[in-house]
Design an enzyme around this catalytic site. Structure first.
Site, PDB file in Angstrom:
ATOM      1  N   GLY A  14       0.837  -1.207   0.000  1.00  0.00           N
ATOM      2  CA  GLY A  14       0.000   0.000   0.000  1.00  0.00           C
ATOM      3  C   GLY A  14       0.866   1.250   0.000  1.00  0.00           C
ATOM      4  CB  SER A  25      15.996  10.282   1.424  1.00  0.00           C
ATOM      5  OG  SER A  25      17.054  10.003   2.290  1.00  0.00           O
ATOM      6  NE  ARG A  75      -2.178  -4.435  -1.688  1.00  0.00           N
ATOM      7  CZ  ARG A  75      -1.759  -3.903  -0.534  1.00  0.00           C
ATOM      8  NH1 ARG A  75      -0.789  -4.461   0.136  1.00  0.00           N
ATOM      9  NH2 ARG A  75      -2.319  -2.812  -0.046  1.00  0.00           N
ATOM     10  CG  ASP A 106       3.385  -6.768   7.797  1.00  0.00           C
ATOM     11  OD1 ASP A 106       2.790  -6.291   6.807  1.00  0.00           O
ATOM     12  OD2 ASP A 106       2.783  -7.342   8.718  1.00  0.00           O
ATOM     13  CB  THR A 129       2.480   0.737   6.185  1.00  0.00           C
ATOM     14  OG1 THR A 129       1.124   0.519   6.589  1.00  0.00           O
ATOM     15  CG2 THR A 129       3.368   0.387   7.369  1.00  0.00           C
ATOM     16  CG  ASP A 131      -2.380   0.145   8.404  1.00  0.00           C
ATOM     17  OD1 ASP A 131      -3.212   1.069   8.367  1.00  0.00           O
ATOM     18  OD2 ASP A 131      -2.418  -0.837   7.657  1.00  0.00           O
ATOM     19  CG  ASP A 133       0.869  -2.639  10.552  1.00  0.00           C
ATOM     20  OD1 ASP A 133       1.721  -1.981   9.923  1.00  0.00           O
ATOM     21  OD2 ASP A 133       0.068  -3.404  10.000  1.00  0.00           O
ATOM     22  NE  ARG A 175      -9.236  -4.470   5.427  1.00  0.00           N
ATOM     23  CZ  ARG A 175      -8.672  -3.958   4.343  1.00  0.00           C
ATOM     24  NH1 ARG A 175      -7.391  -4.054   4.173  1.00  0.00           N
ATOM     25  NH2 ARG A 175      -9.399  -3.367   3.433  1.00  0.00           N
ATOM     26  N   GLY A 189     -10.943  14.476  19.916  1.00  0.00           N
ATOM     27  CA  GLY A 189     -11.889  14.550  21.032  1.00  0.00           C
ATOM     28  C   GLY A 189     -13.080  13.629  20.891  1.00  0.00           C
TER      29      GLY A 189
END
Ligand code: ATP
Length: 327
Positions: A14, A25, A75, A106, A129, A131, A133, A175, A189
């Site tokens: 993604g 860079s 992908r 990952d 990513t 996420d 994660d 997810r 908030g």
């Protein structure tokens, strides 16, 4: 400098804001150290198809501020096969590439680890990513931007929620990980935050909404991560609340892919710049199978294997803070 003279760079999985800044860079660090840099289009699929482009320091002008990725991302099911990976390796040998920088999540790192095992090809990963994660870094590229995008959107939803005394369920990305939901929820908030890591129970949510009504609040926001554990999707959650708390007029907003796009935040641009330089320096020092990341504002490395396996604990203290804020 050892035997590494031509370095390939790709974005995979993604896309996330800051990937372009990381490409820039890597390219500029290669130019600085007088190594050649080759861009690989569409991640591992481009590697298999030999879709390469030579990149100079000037090829990456004016991209630090752009979302998405100029190298495109994809992908690739073919790369999951041994045959596909063999083709990828043949292309690398043919184009005399000596090492790879993989910017992705990952899944991309898993592919990289397998590829390295099979062909002993040097690889460094940069976590990209939204996420957040990935173990071994406090921040992945794009996470900070995605958070700010989500908060900005929720702020706007709050305007209409409060004008009409409505309750809004806002679904954000995540997810398997609740980082965006939890941090955007606290930052914007929200009344309640539902995340994949913790099942807080639907009763608790109803109680909390009742409590806020009693406390005189006329509108509310509930932030829901895509993968929350309630067992209901965001529309079913809204219906559940309408059935149980008829005094609420409920609406749903799914933020969706807008969270992936847009100009990267300054934080993501700086992070991308630091991680890209470190990735190239590691390869030139003949290091491999490492992911570069951030910890306590220092650039650190973690083995790719560990980065894939390790969990990344969510900060539960934030849930407690959120609870206290809704008093
Ligand atoms: P995001 O976190 O944004 O989804 P990701 O890098 O985890 O990013 P994936 O789609 O999981 O995205 O993986 C990207 C690509 O990495 C896959 O399309 C595939 O080509 C490769 N890949 C993933 N897992 C494997 C595997 N087990 N073996 C070989 N290649 C893999």
């Amino acid at each position: 400098m050892g035997k590494i003279k031509r370095i390939g760079v790709m974005t995979s999985g993604g896309d996330s804001p800051g990937m372009n800044a990381a490409i820039r860079s890597v390219v500029r660090a290669c130019a600085y150290y007088r190594a050649e840099c080759i861009g690989i289009y569409r991640g591992y699929q481009g590697l298999i198809e030999g879709d390469f482009v030579s990149l100079t320091a000037r090829s990456v002008n004016n991209i630090i501020n752009k979302g998405g990725t100029i190298l495109k991302s994809a992908r690739s099911d073919e790369f999951r096969t041994k045959e596909g990976r063999k083709k990828a390796h043949e292309n690398l040998v043919e184009h005399e590439l000596h090492a790879l920088v993989v910017i992705g999540g990952d899944g991309s790192f898993t592919g990289g680890v397998i590829f390295n095992k099979e062909f002993k090809f040097p690889i460094i990963g940069i976590p990209g990513t939204i996420d957040n994660d990935i173990f071994g870094t406090s921040h992945t590229l794009g996470y900070d931007t995605a958070l700010n995008t989500a908060v900005e959107a929720i702020d706007k939803i709050r305007d209409t929620a409060s004008s009409h005394n409505r309750l809004f369920f806002v679904e954000v990305m995540g997810r398997d990980a609740g980082f965006i939901a939890l941090n955007a929820g606290v930052g914007a908030g929200a009344e309640e935050i539902l995340i994949p890591e913790e099942d807080l129970g639907l009763k608790r949510m109803l109680e909390s909404l009742k409590k806020s009504r009693r406390a005189g609040k006329s509108s509310s926001i509930v932030v829901v991560a895509e993968g929350d554990k309630s067992g209901k999707n965001v529309y079913e959650l809204a219906q559940y609340v309408e059935e149980n708390l008829p005094e609420y007029e409920v609406r749903v907003s799914v933020l969706g892919h807008m969270q992936r796009g847009g100009a990267p935040s300054c934080f993501d641009r700086v992070l991308a710049s630091r991680l890209g330089v470190k990735a190239v320096e590691l390869l030139l020092d003949n290091e491999t199978n490492l992911m570069v990341g951030l910890k306590n504002n220092e650039v650190i490395t973690t083995s790719l294997e560990e980065a894939i396996k390790g969990g990344h604990a969510i900060n539960m203290e934030l849930l407690r803070v959120s609870d206290i804020m809704t008093t």
